[in-house]
Structures are given as C-alpha cells and as structure tokens.
Design a protein around this motif. Structure first.
Motif, PDB file in Angstrom:
ATOM      1  N   ASP A  39       3.351  69.618 106.565  1.00  0.00           N
ATOM      2  CA  ASP A  39       3.004  68.986 108.249  1.00  0.00           C
ATOM      3  C   ASP A  39       3.343  68.636 109.124  1.00  0.00           C
ATOM      4  OD1 ASP A  39       0.110  69.345 106.360  1.00  0.00           O
ATOM      5  OD2 ASP A  39       0.515  67.536 105.552  1.00  0.00           O
ATOM      6  N   HIS A  40       2.582  68.000 110.091  1.00  0.00           N
ATOM      7  CA  HIS A  40       2.710  67.612 111.286  1.00  0.00           C
ATOM      8  C   HIS A  40       3.808  66.623 111.292  1.00  0.00           C
ATOM      9  CE1 HIS A  40       2.575  71.435 114.081  1.00  0.00           C
ATOM     10  NE2 HIS A  40       1.703  71.307 113.490  1.00  0.00           N
ATOM     11  N   ASN A  41       4.864  65.984 111.652  1.00  0.00           N
ATOM     12  CA  ASN A  41       5.889  64.127 111.427  1.00  0.00           C
ATOM     13  C   ASN A  41       5.330  63.529 110.582  1.00  0.00           C
ATOM     14  OD1 ASN A  41       7.088  65.602 114.374  1.00  0.00           O
ATOM     15  ND2 ASN A  41       4.406  65.413 115.054  1.00  0.00           N
ATOM     16  N   THR A  42       4.840  64.091 109.285  1.00  0.00           N
ATOM     17  CA  THR A  42       4.607  63.367 107.711  1.00  0.00           C
ATOM     18  C   THR A  42       4.518  64.374 106.535  1.00  0.00           C
ATOM     19  OG1 THR A  42       2.673  61.849 106.495  1.00  0.00           O
ATOM     20  CG2 THR A  42       1.830  63.926 107.685  1.00  0.00           C
ATOM     21  N   GLY A  72      11.013  71.311 120.908  1.00  0.00           N
ATOM     22  CA  GLY A  72      10.119  71.795 120.256  1.00  0.00           C
ATOM     23  C   GLY A  72      10.243  71.659 118.916  1.00  0.00           C
ATOM     24  N   HIS A  73       9.706  72.464 117.763  1.00  0.00           N
ATOM     25  CA  HIS A  73       9.154  72.042 116.575  1.00  0.00           C
ATOM     26  C   HIS A  73      10.843  72.811 115.735  1.00  0.00           C
ATOM     27  CE1 HIS A  73       4.779  71.864 117.056  1.00  0.00           C
ATOM     28  NE2 HIS A  73       5.132  71.047 117.339  1.00  0.00           N
ATOM     29  N   ILE A  74      10.844  71.820 114.592  1.00  0.00           N
ATOM     30  CA  ILE A  74      11.646  71.931 113.312  1.00  0.00           C
ATOM     31  C   ILE A  74      11.045  71.566 111.940  1.00  0.00           C
ATOM     32  CG2 ILE A  74      14.084  71.796 113.139  1.00  0.00           C
ATOM     33  CD1 ILE A  74      14.643  70.616 115.551  1.00  0.00           C
ATOM     34  N   LEU A  75      11.356  72.757 110.984  1.00  0.00           N
ATOM     35  CA  LEU A  75      11.019  72.595 109.638  1.00  0.00           C
ATOM     36  C   LEU A  75      12.305  71.505 109.382  1.00  0.00           C
ATOM     37  CD1 LEU A  75       9.317  75.427 108.251  1.00  0.00           C
ATOM     38  CD2 LEU A  75       7.810  73.176 109.428  1.00  0.00           C
ATOM     39  N   GLY A  76      11.952  70.684 108.703  1.00  0.00           N
ATOM     40  CA  GLY A  76      13.233  69.781 107.909  1.00  0.00           C
ATOM     41  C   GLY A  76      12.745  69.875 106.155  1.00  0.00           C
ATOM     42  N   PHE A  77      13.221  71.368 105.746  1.00  0.00           N
ATOM     43  CA  PHE A  77      12.862  71.990 104.944  1.00  0.00           C
ATOM     44  C   PHE A  77      13.535  70.810 103.647  1.00  0.00           C
ATOM     45  CE2 PHE A  77      13.237  75.697 101.622  1.00  0.00           C
ATOM     46  CZ  PHE A  77      11.699  75.588 101.434  1.00  0.00           C
ATOM     47  N   GLY A  78      13.035  70.545 102.498  1.00  0.00           N
ATOM     48  CA  GLY A  78      14.141  69.766 101.582  1.00  0.00           C
ATOM     49  C   GLY A  78      13.801  68.408 101.805  1.00  0.00           C
ATOM     50  N   CYS A  79      12.938  67.731 102.871  1.00  0.00           N
ATOM     51  CA  CYS A  79      13.299  66.263 103.630  1.00  0.00           C
ATOM     52  C   CYS A  79      11.915  65.147 102.408  1.00  0.00           C
ATOM     53  CB  CYS A  79      12.705  65.733 105.004  1.00  0.00           C
ATOM     54  SG  CYS A  79      14.403  66.826 105.784  1.00  0.00           S
ATOM     55  N   GLU A  80      12.794  64.626 102.440  1.00  0.00           N
ATOM     56  CA  GLU A  80      11.500  64.010 101.550  1.00  0.00           C
ATOM     57  C   GLU A  80      11.090  62.339 101.842  1.00  0.00           C
ATOM     58  OE1 GLU A  80      11.776  63.301  97.313  1.00  0.00           O
ATOM     59  OE2 GLU A  80      13.125  64.077  97.395  1.00  0.00           O
ATOM     60  N   GLU A  81      11.352  62.596 103.538  1.00  0.00           N
ATOM     61  CA  GLU A  81      11.048  61.029 104.682  1.00  0.00           C
ATOM     62  C   GLU A  81      10.891  61.313 105.471  1.00  0.00           C
ATOM     63  OE1 GLU A  81      11.183  58.092 103.014  1.00  0.00           O
ATOM     64  OE2 GLU A  81      11.958  58.799 101.032  1.00  0.00           O
ATOM     65  N   ASN A  82      10.401  60.904 106.279  1.00  0.00           N
ATOM     66  CA  ASN A  82       9.940  61.069 107.655  1.00  0.00           C
ATOM     67  C   ASN A  82      10.855  60.786 108.866  1.00  0.00           C
ATOM     68  OD1 ASN A  82       6.897  61.003 107.816  1.00  0.00           O
ATOM     69  ND2 ASN A  82       6.762  59.607 107.544  1.00  0.00           N
ATOM     70  N   ILE A  83      10.439  62.139 109.772  1.00  0.00           N
ATOM     71  CA  ILE A  83      11.501  61.606 110.836  1.00  0.00           C
ATOM     72  C   ILE A  83      10.550  62.005 112.253  1.00  0.00           C
ATOM     73  CG2 ILE A  83      13.421  62.948 112.198  1.00  0.00           C
ATOM     74  CD1 ILE A  83      14.109  64.594 109.887  1.00  0.00           C
ATOM     75  N   LYS A  84      11.638  60.271 112.328  1.00  0.00           N
ATOM     76  CA  LYS A  84      10.632  60.581 113.669  1.00  0.00           C
ATOM     77  C   LYS A  84      10.689  61.709 115.484  1.00  0.00           C
ATOM     78  CE  LYS A  84      11.305  57.094 117.875  1.00  0.00           C
ATOM     79  NZ  LYS A  84      11.762  55.861 118.502  1.00  0.00           N
ATOM     80  N   ARG A  85       9.300  61.418 115.661  1.00  0.00           N
ATOM     81  CA  ARG A  85       9.398  62.917 116.555  1.00  0.00           C
ATOM     82  C   ARG A  85       9.697  62.035 117.233  1.00  0.00           C
ATOM     83  NH1 ARG A  85       3.235  64.104 117.664  1.00  0.00           N
ATOM     84  NH2 ARG A  85       4.393  64.591 119.075  1.00  0.00           N
ATOM     85  N   THR A  92      17.195  65.216 116.007  1.00  0.00           N
ATOM     86  CA  THR A  92      16.367  66.091 114.830  1.00  0.00           C
ATOM     87  C   THR A  92      16.725  66.645 113.713  1.00  0.00           C
ATOM     88  OG1 THR A  92      14.342  65.647 116.619  1.00  0.00           O
ATOM     89  CG2 THR A  92      14.067  67.038 114.422  1.00  0.00           C
ATOM     90  N   ILE A  93      17.593  68.007 114.380  1.00  0.00           N
ATOM     91  CA  ILE A  93      18.415  68.511 113.220  1.00  0.00           C
ATOM     92  C   ILE A  93      19.494  67.534 112.361  1.00  0.00           C
ATOM     93  CG2 ILE A  93      19.994  70.411 112.713  1.00  0.00           C
ATOM     94  CD1 ILE A  93      18.765  71.835 115.167  1.00  0.00           C
ATOM     95  N   ASP A  94      20.542  66.941 113.280  1.00  0.00           N
ATOM     96  CA  ASP A  94      21.345  65.597 112.267  1.00  0.00           C
ATOM     97  C   ASP A  94      20.401  64.833 111.270  1.00  0.00           C
ATOM     98  OD1 ASP A  94      23.809  66.914 113.157  1.00  0.00           O
ATOM     99  OD2 ASP A  94      23.653  64.623 114.732  1.00  0.00           O
ATOM    100  N   LEU A  95      19.344  64.702 111.028  1.00  0.00           N
ATOM    101  CA  LEU A  95      18.904  63.926 110.566  1.00  0.00           C
ATOM    102  C   LEU A  95      17.764  64.361 109.344  1.00  0.00           C
ATOM    103  CD1 LEU A  95      16.686  61.641 113.121  1.00  0.00           C
ATOM    104  CD2 LEU A  95      18.353  60.714 112.011  1.00  0.00           C
ATOM    105  N   ILE A  96      17.362  65.925 109.109  1.00  0.00           N
ATOM    106  CA  ILE A  96      17.405  66.712 108.615  1.00  0.00           C
ATOM    107  C   ILE A  96      18.389  66.886 107.551  1.00  0.00           C
ATOM    108  CG2 ILE A  96      16.568  68.588 107.866  1.00  0.00           C
ATOM    109  CD1 ILE A  96      15.299  68.577 110.611  1.00  0.00           C
TER     110      ILE A  96
END
Length: 188
Positions: A39-42, A72-85, A92-96
């Motif tokens: 989902d977008h940003n959640t 632009g958009h990036i999938l955080g595949f495997g992320c369990e916590e929100n990442i700020k938009r 963003t990639i570093d946070l993923i």
C-alpha cells in the motif's frame, strides 16, 4: 516453484477499496501463493494481511510498502515499519535497507505513475530489483526499457499485477524458487 505477486494495493491504500479477504480469494483461485500488500505509504494493510494469514501454511504474505520518495515510487519489500514519504530516493532506499528490506523499483519509467527513473539516475541508487513487467502496461516502452536495464545491470526482475482492484490480482506475477517463509523469499 511458487507464484508471487509482489505489488498489490488494499483498502489501506488511498487509491484502492479492495478488501484483504477478496485479495486472498482471487490470489488463491489463480494459484498465487505468495503476495505482498504494498500500500501507498503505509504498512497497516500488510500487517493486517500477515495477521489474517499467519496460520495458512500454503499462503504467505510478505511485509511491504510502496513509498512516495521525492523522485518517485519505491517498494520496501520486506519492510514492517512505515517509512516517511517525500524523502530523497537515496535516503528512502537506505531506510528500506535499515529494516532489512529490499528496495524494488516499480513501474520505473512510467512518468504519470511516479516512475522513479523518470527523475532519478539509476547510477545514484542502490536498488535490489526492478519491475520489468507491470500488469497495468504489460507490453510497451516502459516495461521494455526496464527489462533492458535489468539485463544490462544484472538486476533481478519481477512481474507484478500492481492491482488496485482485487479482480486484477495475479494478472502478472513472478515464479520464485523458495521456501514458504519471508527470509527465503527475500534471499531468492
């Protein structure tokens, strides 16, 4: 071999009304046994989906999120916590990666869908994979350009439905050789 749809939107995304139960039903009817609610940003939809399917040994939900980075958009595949938009893509990639997730570029060259590579230079990014087949435009320029980049850079490529409506789940998917657990999927 498992079938995985790594890019699905649920009612927790502002642009979808698909219930998790409808998504599960369609995925299973199409023999898709691994999905990611991106989902977008959640991550709320992803968390709920994992909770609802935790006792289903034949069906796996991978934690995921689609983040609106500045470029632009990036999938955080495997992320369990929100990442700020709205952060720069590199941050963003570093946070993923900090969450142990994989940074995947969805619809990379589609400007009207916030394709990351329309504004960001691939050379500056430490991405882990790229969508080379997105069911919302299964043939044509955007997917072909992504496929060429994946081949040139030896990047893993994925196919995904990018379903915003549950009936489109599984319209495109990836075959993946893995065990039915999150770590095995991320490694594969």
């Amino acid at each position: 071999m498992n079938r995985m749809d790594s890019h699905i939107h649920s009612e927790y995304s502002p642009d979808s009304k698909s219930s998790l139960k409808d998504i599960f039903k369609v995925a299973k009817s199409r023999n898709i046994n691994i999905i990611a609610i991106s989902d977008h940003n959640t991550v709320e939809g992803s968390k709920k989906a994992r909770e609802l399917t935790k006792k289903d040994d034949d069906f796996l939900v991978i934690p995921s999120i689609e983040i609106s980075a500045l470029e632009g958009h990036i999938l955080g595949f495997g992320c369990e916590e929100n990442i700020k938009r709205d952060l720069p893509a590199t941050e963003t990639i570093d946070l993923i990666h900090d969450q142990g997730g994989l940074a995947i570029i969805p619809h990379p060259y589609c400007f009207y869908r916030h394709g990351l590579l329309c504004k960001a230079d691939y050379e500056d990014l430490k991405v882990d994979a790229i969508e080379t087949k997105n069911a919302r435009f299964i043939v044509g320029y955007c997917n072909n350009k992504a496929k060429n980049l994946a081949k040139k850079e030896n990047l893993p490529s994925l196919g995904a439905s990018d379903a915003h409506y549950y009936k489109f789940v599984g319209d495109c998917y990836s075959n993946i050789d893995c065990e039915m657990d999150v770590d095995s999927v991320l490694k594969a």
